[in-house]
Design a protein around this motif. Sequence first.
Motif, PDB file in Angstrom:
ATOM      1  N   ALA A 260      -1.468   1.892  11.588  1.00  0.00           N
ATOM      2  CA  ALA A 260      -1.182   0.471  11.355  1.00  0.00           C
ATOM      3  C   ALA A 260      -1.970  -0.051  10.159  1.00  0.00           C
ATOM      4  O   ALA A 260      -3.132   0.315   9.964  1.00  0.00           O
ATOM      5  N   SER A 261      -1.349  -0.902   9.377  1.00  0.00           N
ATOM      6  CA  SER A 261      -2.005  -1.482   8.205  1.00  0.00           C
ATOM      7  C   SER A 261      -1.428  -2.877   7.957  1.00  0.00           C
ATOM      8  O   SER A 261      -0.571  -3.351   8.705  1.00  0.00           O
ATOM      9  N   LEU A 262      -1.892  -3.510   6.900  1.00  0.00           N
ATOM     10  CA  LEU A 262      -1.522  -4.889   6.615  1.00  0.00           C
ATOM     11  C   LEU A 262      -1.265  -5.046   5.129  1.00  0.00           C
ATOM     12  O   LEU A 262      -1.989  -4.484   4.301  1.00  0.00           O
ATOM     13  N   SER A 263      -0.223  -5.826   4.790  1.00  0.00           N
ATOM     14  CA  SER A 263       0.037  -6.071   3.375  1.00  0.00           C
ATOM     15  C   SER A 263       0.775  -7.390   3.199  1.00  0.00           C
ATOM     16  O   SER A 263       1.343  -7.944   4.152  1.00  0.00           O
ATOM     17  N   LEU A 264       0.765  -7.900   1.971  1.00  0.00           N
ATOM     18  CA  LEU A 264       1.494  -9.117   1.643  1.00  0.00           C
ATOM     19  C   LEU A 264       2.994  -8.845   1.669  1.00  0.00           C
ATOM     20  O   LEU A 264       3.432  -7.728   1.387  1.00  0.00           O
ATOM     21  N   VAL A 265       3.768  -9.882   1.976  1.00  0.00           N
ATOM     22  CA  VAL A 265       5.215  -9.713   2.095  1.00  0.00           C
ATOM     23  C   VAL A 265       5.934 -10.910   1.485  1.00  0.00           C
ATOM     24  O   VAL A 265       5.413 -12.029   1.474  1.00  0.00           O
ATOM     25  N   THR A 266       7.110 -10.653   0.969  1.00  0.00           N
ATOM     26  CA  THR A 266       8.019 -11.684   0.486  1.00  0.00           C
ATOM     27  C   THR A 266       9.412 -11.345   0.970  1.00  0.00           C
ATOM     28  O   THR A 266       9.798 -10.172   0.967  1.00  0.00           O
TER      29      THR A 266
ATOM     30  N   MET B 217       4.630  -5.139  -2.244  1.00  0.00           N
ATOM     31  CA  MET B 217       4.132  -4.398  -3.400  1.00  0.00           C
ATOM     32  C   MET B 217       2.934  -3.582  -2.928  1.00  0.00           C
ATOM     33  O   MET B 217       1.917  -4.139  -2.502  1.00  0.00           O
ATOM     34  N   LEU B 218       3.080  -2.267  -2.987  1.00  0.00           N
ATOM     35  CA  LEU B 218       2.091  -1.373  -2.397  1.00  0.00           C
ATOM     36  C   LEU B 218       1.603  -0.339  -3.415  1.00  0.00           C
ATOM     37  O   LEU B 218       2.330   0.034  -4.333  1.00  0.00           O
ATOM     38  N   SER B 219       0.390   0.117  -3.212  1.00  0.00           N
ATOM     39  CA  SER B 219      -0.147   1.195  -4.035  1.00  0.00           C
ATOM     40  C   SER B 219       0.397   2.523  -3.528  1.00  0.00           C
ATOM     41  O   SER B 219       0.362   2.805  -2.328  1.00  0.00           O
ATOM     42  N   ASP B 220       0.889   3.329  -4.438  1.00  0.00           N
ATOM     43  CA  ASP B 220       1.400   4.648  -4.056  1.00  0.00           C
ATOM     44  C   ASP B 220       0.289   5.545  -3.522  1.00  0.00           C
ATOM     45  O   ASP B 220       0.556   6.560  -2.869  1.00  0.00           O
ATOM     46  N   LEU B 221      -0.969   5.178  -3.789  1.00  0.00           N
ATOM     47  CA  LEU B 221      -2.101   5.981  -3.328  1.00  0.00           C
ATOM     48  C   LEU B 221      -2.523   5.632  -1.908  1.00  0.00           C
ATOM     49  O   LEU B 221      -3.266   6.385  -1.285  1.00  0.00           O
TER      50      LEU B 221
ATOM     51  N   LYS C  68      10.717   5.940   8.070  1.00  0.00           N
ATOM     52  CA  LYS C  68      10.866   5.117   9.272  1.00  0.00           C
ATOM     53  C   LYS C  68       9.575   4.335   9.504  1.00  0.00           C
ATOM     54  O   LYS C  68       8.497   4.917   9.634  1.00  0.00           O
ATOM     55  N   THR C  69       9.713   3.018   9.547  1.00  0.00           N
ATOM     56  CA  THR C  69       8.551   2.132   9.540  1.00  0.00           C
ATOM     57  C   THR C  69       8.796   0.935  10.455  1.00  0.00           C
ATOM     58  O   THR C  69       9.926   0.488  10.609  1.00  0.00           O
ATOM     59  N   GLY C  70       7.729   0.437  11.052  1.00  0.00           N
ATOM     60  CA  GLY C  70       7.807  -0.812  11.802  1.00  0.00           C
ATOM     61  C   GLY C  70       7.082  -1.912  11.052  1.00  0.00           C
ATOM     62  O   GLY C  70       6.093  -1.649  10.360  1.00  0.00           O
ATOM     63  N   LEU C  71       7.576  -3.137  11.154  1.00  0.00           N
ATOM     64  CA  LEU C  71       6.900  -4.296  10.578  1.00  0.00           C
ATOM     65  C   LEU C  71       6.711  -5.337  11.682  1.00  0.00           C
ATOM     66  O   LEU C  71       7.627  -5.576  12.476  1.00  0.00           O
ATOM     67  N   LEU C  72       5.541  -5.962  11.704  1.00  0.00           N
ATOM     68  CA  LEU C  72       5.262  -7.033  12.661  1.00  0.00           C
ATOM     69  C   LEU C  72       4.926  -8.309  11.910  1.00  0.00           C
ATOM     70  O   LEU C  72       3.998  -8.333  11.100  1.00  0.00           O
ATOM     71  N   PHE C  73       5.686  -9.366  12.196  1.00  0.00           N
ATOM     72  CA  PHE C  73       5.419 -10.695  11.660  1.00  0.00           C
ATOM     73  C   PHE C  73       4.792 -11.526  12.770  1.00  0.00           C
ATOM     74  O   PHE C  73       5.366 -11.669  13.853  1.00  0.00           O
TER      75      PHE C  73
ATOM     76  N   ALA D 152       2.427  -9.093   6.616  1.00  0.00           N
ATOM     77  CA  ALA D 152       3.011  -8.438   7.779  1.00  0.00           C
ATOM     78  C   ALA D 152       2.246  -7.154   8.045  1.00  0.00           C
ATOM     79  O   ALA D 152       1.648  -6.553   7.135  1.00  0.00           O
ATOM     80  N   TYR D 153       2.249  -6.740   9.299  1.00  0.00           N
ATOM     81  CA  TYR D 153       1.592  -5.500   9.700  1.00  0.00           C
ATOM     82  C   TYR D 153       2.598  -4.352   9.615  1.00  0.00           C
ATOM     83  O   TYR D 153       3.757  -4.497  10.014  1.00  0.00           O
ATOM     84  N   ILE D 154       2.140  -3.229   9.081  1.00  0.00           N
ATOM     85  CA  ILE D 154       3.002  -2.069   8.857  1.00  0.00           C
ATOM     86  C   ILE D 154       2.608  -0.952   9.821  1.00  0.00           C
ATOM     87  O   ILE D 154       1.421  -0.648   9.965  1.00  0.00           O
TER      88      ILE D 154
END
Length: 265
Positions: free
Chosen positions: A56-62, A72-76, A88-93, A26-28
């Motif tokens: 905007a960024s991208l990461s794996l989602v469950t 699961m994201l890196s704190d860095l 406050k965050t948006g997610l795009l599927f 999903a896009y963050i």
Amino acid sequence: MNKIRSTPHSSEEDKARNLMRWATKAYIATELSPDTKPTDAPGGKATTVSNSHPYASLSLVTLDHDATPYMMLSDLADHSQNMAHNPKTGLLFDGTAGYRDPLAGGRVTLIGTMRKVNDDRMLQRFLTRHPASKLYAGFKDFSLYRYDIQEAHLIGGFAKAIWVPAENLKLDCTASQELIEAETSIIDHMNSDHSDAINVIAEQTLRLDPGKWRMCGIDPEGWDLHNDHVHARCPFNQIVTTATEARNALVSQTKKARTIKMGVS
């Protein structure tokens, strides 16, 4: 990837939840602020941003059984530090794969908040769906994050857009605790003792390419599978809430797939 399959006569909320369950990523969208990171932070920082700006960024989602997203994201990472400053965050599927015109496909945009959590069950669910993530799951800077949905914007194609609150989008899993607790054992049992059933359903019912398909998740609305390269999903005809109901549904799906293979109408 082929077009996402929805069960007939589904509501728009059901279609949106199905799209989300199919997704592996999903896009963050977070808020990038000039004071979020120090200048000497690992990876550096944006030096020309003087005011808050969308990032905007991208990461794996469950998804959890009720459709709550986890990552699961890196704190860095910039998005993680942005969320620590403003959750406050948006997610795009994105469900447009397989469409000649991507804008004719479905999309789901969520608004809500993302925060770090400790949840062993969901971490296991994430790693089962994304086994390659085990390589860095133990790193100290990686954490599990839960997305708390406030509202969702569902776009089903041209001129098909509605806003729905979280309670209408998410699945009520009050009666599904037994299935939730049995998920790991069901997955292990199916993969070790019934790989033939998984593969015949994948190839005959879902029309997927032959391969070593494995179950990687099960919830009240269906089950997920992958072959280390491609993810897919097989929906149930009705909600299942217990291990027995899941078994019966899987047996029925296997019989149907074997009938198709034999060429019987």
